[in-house]
Scaffold this active site. Structure first.
Site, PDB file in Angstrom:
ATOM      1  N   GLU A  16       7.114  -8.099  -2.594  1.00 15.09           N
ATOM      2  CA  GLU A  16       5.713  -8.538  -2.551  1.00 15.09           C
ATOM      3  C   GLU A  16       4.880  -7.767  -3.581  1.00 15.09           C
ATOM      4  O   GLU A  16       3.959  -7.024  -3.214  1.00 15.09           O
ATOM      5  CB  GLU A  16       5.127  -8.280  -1.159  1.00 15.09           C
ATOM      6  CG  GLU A  16       5.847  -8.957  -0.011  1.00 15.09           C
ATOM      7  CD  GLU A  16       5.383  -8.441   1.361  1.00 15.09           C
ATOM      8  OE1 GLU A  16       4.604  -7.461   1.429  1.00 15.09           O
ATOM      9  OE2 GLU A  16       5.809  -9.025   2.359  1.00 15.09           O
ATOM     10  N   TYR A  65      -6.788  -5.679  -7.859  1.00 13.09           N
ATOM     11  CA  TYR A  65      -7.799  -5.037  -7.013  1.00 13.09           C
ATOM     12  C   TYR A  65      -9.086  -4.748  -7.791  1.00 13.09           C
ATOM     13  O   TYR A  65      -9.798  -3.794  -7.497  1.00 13.09           O
ATOM     14  CB  TYR A  65      -7.234  -3.754  -6.362  1.00 13.09           C
ATOM     15  CG  TYR A  65      -5.901  -4.003  -5.684  1.00 13.09           C
ATOM     16  CD1 TYR A  65      -5.832  -4.744  -4.508  1.00 13.09           C
ATOM     17  CD2 TYR A  65      -4.708  -3.541  -6.243  1.00 13.09           C
ATOM     18  CE1 TYR A  65      -4.610  -5.004  -3.899  1.00 13.09           C
ATOM     19  CE2 TYR A  65      -3.481  -3.802  -5.639  1.00 13.09           C
ATOM     20  CZ  TYR A  65      -3.444  -4.533  -4.474  1.00 13.09           C
ATOM     21  OH  TYR A  65      -2.237  -4.788  -3.879  1.00 13.09           O
ATOM     22  N   CYS A 116     -27.665   1.441  -6.785  1.00 11.66           N
ATOM     23  CA  CYS A 116     -28.361   2.592  -6.206  1.00 11.66           C
ATOM     24  C   CYS A 116     -27.436   3.390  -5.297  1.00 11.66           C
ATOM     25  O   CYS A 116     -27.620   3.425  -4.066  1.00 11.66           O
ATOM     26  CB  CYS A 116     -29.580   2.096  -5.438  1.00 11.66           C
ATOM     27  SG  CYS A 116     -30.590   1.074  -6.496  1.00 11.66           S
ATOM     28  N   GLU A 117     -26.429   3.967  -5.866  1.00 13.01           N
ATOM     29  CA  GLU A 117     -25.474   4.817  -5.148  1.00 13.01           C
ATOM     30  C   GLU A 117     -24.966   5.838  -6.164  1.00 13.01           C
ATOM     31  O   GLU A 117     -24.618   5.458  -7.285  1.00 13.01           O
ATOM     32  CB  GLU A 117     -24.240   4.014  -4.688  1.00 13.01           C
ATOM     33  CG  GLU A 117     -24.492   2.930  -3.709  1.00 13.01           C
ATOM     34  CD  GLU A 117     -24.228   3.321  -2.268  1.00 13.01           C
ATOM     35  OE1 GLU A 117     -23.791   4.467  -1.996  1.00 13.01           O
ATOM     36  OE2 GLU A 117     -24.476   2.460  -1.419  1.00 13.01           O
ATOM     37  N   ARG A 150     -12.654   0.351  -7.514  1.00 12.17           N
ATOM     38  CA  ARG A 150     -11.576   1.348  -7.420  1.00 12.17           C
ATOM     39  C   ARG A 150     -12.032   2.790  -7.709  1.00 12.17           C
ATOM     40  O   ARG A 150     -11.675   3.687  -6.946  1.00 12.17           O
ATOM     41  CB  ARG A 150     -10.387   0.966  -8.310  1.00 12.17           C
ATOM     42  CG  ARG A 150      -9.739  -0.358  -7.941  1.00 12.17           C
ATOM     43  CD  ARG A 150      -8.387  -0.577  -8.599  1.00 12.17           C
ATOM     44  NE  ARG A 150      -7.352   0.222  -7.976  1.00 12.17           N
ATOM     45  CZ  ARG A 150      -6.848   1.312  -8.501  1.00 12.17           C
ATOM     46  NH1 ARG A 150      -7.243   1.735  -9.680  1.00 12.17           N
ATOM     47  NH2 ARG A 150      -5.932   1.988  -7.850  1.00 12.17           N
ATOM     48  N   TYR A 191     -11.548   5.076  -4.457  1.00 14.16           N
ATOM     49  CA  TYR A 191     -10.355   5.941  -4.442  1.00 14.16           C
ATOM     50  C   TYR A 191     -10.407   7.060  -5.471  1.00 14.16           C
ATOM     51  O   TYR A 191      -9.409   7.764  -5.665  1.00 14.16           O
ATOM     52  CB  TYR A 191      -9.086   5.123  -4.750  1.00 14.16           C
ATOM     53  CG  TYR A 191      -8.945   3.827  -4.012  1.00 14.16           C
ATOM     54  CD1 TYR A 191      -8.713   3.818  -2.640  1.00 14.16           C
ATOM     55  CD2 TYR A 191      -9.012   2.617  -4.679  1.00 14.16           C
ATOM     56  CE1 TYR A 191      -8.566   2.617  -1.964  1.00 14.16           C
ATOM     57  CE2 TYR A 191      -8.867   1.417  -4.013  1.00 14.16           C
ATOM     58  CZ  TYR A 191      -8.648   1.424  -2.651  1.00 14.16           C
ATOM     59  OH  TYR A 191      -8.499   0.238  -1.988  1.00 14.16           O
TER      60      TYR A 191
HETATM   61  N1  LLP Z   1       2.642  -6.084   0.620  1.00 17.50           N
HETATM   62  C1  LLP Z   1       1.826  -5.551   1.541  1.00 17.50           C
HETATM   63  C2  LLP Z   1       2.144  -5.718   2.963  1.00 17.50           C
HETATM   64  C3  LLP Z   1       0.686  -4.831   1.140  1.00 17.50           C
HETATM   65  O1  LLP Z   1      -0.104  -4.285   2.041  1.00 17.50           O
HETATM   66  C4  LLP Z   1       0.409  -4.688  -0.247  1.00 17.50           C
HETATM   67  C5  LLP Z   1      -0.770  -3.955  -0.709  1.00 17.50           C
HETATM   68  C6  LLP Z   1       1.272  -5.284  -1.178  1.00 17.50           C
HETATM   69  C7  LLP Z   1       2.390  -5.968  -0.703  1.00 17.50           C
HETATM   70  C8  LLP Z   1       1.070  -5.215  -2.659  1.00 17.50           C
HETATM   71  O2  LLP Z   1       1.110  -3.929  -3.151  1.00 17.50           O
HETATM   72  P1  LLP Z   1       1.098  -3.636  -4.738  1.00 17.50           P
HETATM   73  O3  LLP Z   1       2.388  -4.145  -5.322  1.00 17.50           O
HETATM   74  O4  LLP Z   1      -0.076  -4.336  -5.330  1.00 17.50           O
HETATM   75  O5  LLP Z   1       0.959  -2.167  -4.816  1.00 17.50           O
HETATM   76  N2  LLP Z   1      -6.902  -1.659  -3.152  1.00 17.50           N
HETATM   77  C9  LLP Z   1      -5.908  -0.665  -3.480  1.00 17.50           C
HETATM   78  C10 LLP Z   1      -4.514  -1.139  -3.181  1.00 17.50           C
HETATM   79  C11 LLP Z   1      -4.321  -1.583  -1.766  1.00 17.50           C
HETATM   80  C12 LLP Z   1      -2.958  -2.188  -1.528  1.00 17.50           C
HETATM   81  C13 LLP Z   1      -2.893  -2.863  -0.220  1.00 17.50           C
HETATM   82  N3  LLP Z   1      -1.647  -3.456   0.077  1.00 17.50           N
HETATM   83  C14 LLP Z   1      -6.075  -0.252  -4.929  1.00 17.50           C
HETATM   84  O6  LLP Z   1      -6.996  -0.725  -5.578  1.00 17.50           O
HETATM   85  O7  LLP Z   1      -5.312   0.586  -5.426  1.00 17.50           O
END
Ligand code: LLP
Length: 404
Positions: A268, A367, A338-339, A307, A311
């Site tokens: 995924e 993201y 305004c933050e 981001r 984070y």
């Molecule tokens: N599968 C599941 C169950 C997940 O929760 C996620 C990401 C993915 C796949 C995909 O993960 P990736 O390959 O994109 O790392 N907003 C955060 C990242 C949150 C990820 C949430 N879940 C950021 O901007 O770094």
């Protein structure tokens, strides 16, 4: 992206030219980079041909998902909205997996009606709910169960998901209970064990540990799963200092796992497919000298790209037109919101900028837009897909009349 005659260029078109036509801020995505990322991902794991389900949460633009679909990928969705979007983009339901800790019965019912490949459940209560909805429809439903392998992904704590203190997945005891429950159910067809330990993972060792944990539990439960869904999480290089994930080692660990367990692998990935294809281009509105540093006040803000505020994430920030004159004072790139956390990055010795100059914030394809909001009642930016020198509007700039 590279500089051609001092102009930052994406594929065959300069960002300055795009800004002139479409205004700022804008998100642009490189099609050729997207194509390379998908082909490389496939190549890295070609020996066992996994089902690759793009994590829609990383980028929900229907036109981006459509392009990804053309390469044969499926989708990983986490809400009815994402499921609808994946279907709208033409993804085959038989390649869609539905993850998430809080699926409502309405969402479960919709997923069942669409006959998707798997609903990956994350609690015994959810399995019971799926059972109830499936029974009411007189159907047997393919489900997965997400295991929490209690593995440290060695990534930012905010995006780590595979440790026992995280809300995701079930522990070994519940896992056993779910197997027992499913065996006794006429409406649950338990087909998959899924795991996802976190995001932006750059070290292959947590993946090895995760596979070991999964292998151990499979040996204990003696239940034949058709699929093992290993989630996503593959990290990308946000800065030159980042090391690169060793795909060869991750691939070898999976091959070793597959010798012991005859299953089909699902991935995924989100970020590794779309992350480095995207750039946010913004214009300097004002420059304010505060003594020790200068604030570069941009027309993009934390609502456009969350981001850094959320984070402390670092994104390479580049001038759209290059010069050799360096600023004596550090530049702090901020937005108009305004933050105090509405801040992208502080850089020393950046080239001297003037008001109305353009800057590019890199690697925002994942993201970026998907986490954007209308905070301060700001409209969301336009999104553009770049193919060589062609620019296609893939989402219009929001207008205030859409909001007010
Ligand atoms: N599968 C599941 C169950 C997940 O929760 C996620 C990401 C993915 C796949 C995909 O993960 P990736 O390959 O994109 O790392 N907003 C955060 C990242 C949150 C990820 C949430 N879940 C950021 O901007 O770094």
């Amino acid at each position: 992206m590279r500089y051609i005659n001092k102009k930052l260029t994406i594929e065959k078109i300069s960002l300055q030219k795009i800004a002139k036509k479409y205004g700022t801020p804008f998100y642009s995505y490189s099609y050729s980079k997207l194509k390379d990322n998908i082909n490389n991902f496939k190549k890295n794991f070609k020996s066992f041909s996994p089902l690759i389900c793009f994590a829609v949460k990383s980028n929900t633009n229907v036109n981006i998902i459509r392009e990804i679909k053309k390469f044969g990928l499926g989708a990983d969705v986490v809400s009815i909205g994402e499921l609808m979007m994946a279907l709208k983009a033409g993804i085959n339901p038989n390649k869609i997996v539905f993850s998430g800790v809080g699926k409502t019965s309405n969402e479960i019912s919709f997923a069942i009606d669409k006959n998707i490949l798997l609903i990956n459940a994350e609690s015994l209560s959810e399995i019971k709910e799926i059972n109830k909805v499936a029974k009411s429809k007189n159907k047997k439903i393919r489900v997965g169960v997400r295991l929490n392998p209690n593995t440290d992904a060695k990534t930012l704590s905010q995006i780590s998901t595979g440790k026992k203190e995280n809300k995701f997945g079930v522990n070994k005891n519940t896992f056993n209970e779910i197997i027992k429950y499913s065996k006794n159910s006429k409406n649950i067809d338990l087909k998959c064990l899924s795991v996802h330990i976190g995001s932006q993972i750059l070290d292959h060792k947590p993946y090895e540990k995760m596979l070991e944990a999964v292998s151990q539990i499979l040996n204990k439960v003696r239940y034949k799963f058709e699929f093992i869904d290993l989630g996503g999480g593959m990290g990308i290089s946000y800065s030159d200092k980042n090391k690169k994930l060793n795909y060869k080692k991750y691939n070898s660990a999976i091959l070793k796992f597959l010798k012991r367990h005859k299953v089909k692998i699902i991935f995924e990935p989100g970020r590794s497919i779309i992350g480095d294809t995207g750039t946010l281009v913004s214009k300097v509105i004002y420059i304010k000298d505060s003594g020790r540093k200068k604030f570069i006040i941009l027309d993009a803000a934390m609502n456009d790209l969350m981001r850094p505020a959320l984070y402390g994430a670092i994104h390479r920030t580049l001038p759209v037109t290059k010069s050799n004159i360096r600023s004596k004072k550090p530049y702090e790139f901020v937005g108009p919101i305004c933050e105090s956390t509405d801040k992208f990055i502080t850089l020393k010795k950046f080239q001297v900028l003037k008001e109305k100059d353009l800057v590019a914030i890199c690697d925002v394809g994942a993201y970026g837009m998907s986490l954007s909001s209308n905070y301060n009642l700001r409209t969301k930016p336009i999104e553009l897909l770049i193919k060589e020198s062609k620019v296609k509007v893939i989402r219009k700039r929001q207008k205030h009349k859409d909001l007010i």
